[in-house]
Scaffold this active site. Structure first.
Site, mmCIF file in Angstrom:
data_model
loop_
_atom_site.group_PDB
_atom_site.id
_atom_site.type_symbol
_atom_site.label_atom_id
_atom_site.label_comp_id
_atom_site.label_asym_id
_atom_site.label_seq_id
_atom_site.Cartn_x
_atom_site.Cartn_y
_atom_site.Cartn_z
ATOM 1 C CG ASP A 58 7.833 3.784 -8.237
ATOM 2 O OD1 ASP A 58 7.796 3.665 -9.474
ATOM 3 O OD2 ASP A 58 7.837 2.812 -7.462
ATOM 4 C CG ASN A 92 -2.106 2.921 0.394
ATOM 5 O OD1 ASN A 92 -3.141 3.592 0.421
ATOM 6 N ND2 ASN A 92 -1.378 2.810 -0.695
#
Length: 144
Positions: free
Chosen positions: A82, A76
């Protein structure tokens, strides 16, 4: 100074350390031995889970020597952790693709992270024309 709660899943990896004045990126290590054949994908466990300060996220990227030393690329390209990924079992992992046969050993430094403030709330305003400098529409040169 911000404090981050951290849980280690392995006693075999070195504890994280922020070295002031050297870099604000912090190395992460493989927490288990991983052997990959060329073309294989694997989520490499990094042996840590963290509770980031409110309003922050972590950006995980390979170290500059990761491809040279191990022949892997992060699939990625930049992993974002998060603030909600903060549970007791939310161990960080690095998704990789092997470009050659390789073995990554426990405690090998394979990636690095830094914490960043979350993006502020924004609003989009639709306009018919932008008044900034027109650079040609592609990259910094405008050439394709």
């Amino acid at each position: 100074m911000e404090k981050i709660k951290i849980k280690y899943f392995s006693q075999e990896i070195d504890k994280l350390d922020y070295i002031e004045g050297k870099s604000d990126w912090i190395d992460l290590r493989a927490s288990e031995e991983v052997t990959l054949k060329k073309g294989e994908f694997k989520l490499i466990p990094l042996g840590v889970a963290m509770e980031l300060p409110k309003g922050y996220e972590a950006h995980i990227v390979p170290r500059s020597s990761t491809f040279k030393n191990f022949g892997i690329i992060q699939t990625n390209h930049c992993g974002i952790v998060d603030g909600s990924y903060c549970g007791d079992n939310d161990m960080w992992r690095m998704p990789v693709l092997a470009m050659r046969d390789t073995t990554i050993h426990i405690n090998d430094r394979i990636c690095q992270f830094r914490i960043m403030k979350n993006q502020p709330c924004i609003q989009f305003e639709e306009v018919g024309q932008l008044l900034g400098t027109d650079r040609g529409g592609f990259g910094s040169t405008g050439k394709q």
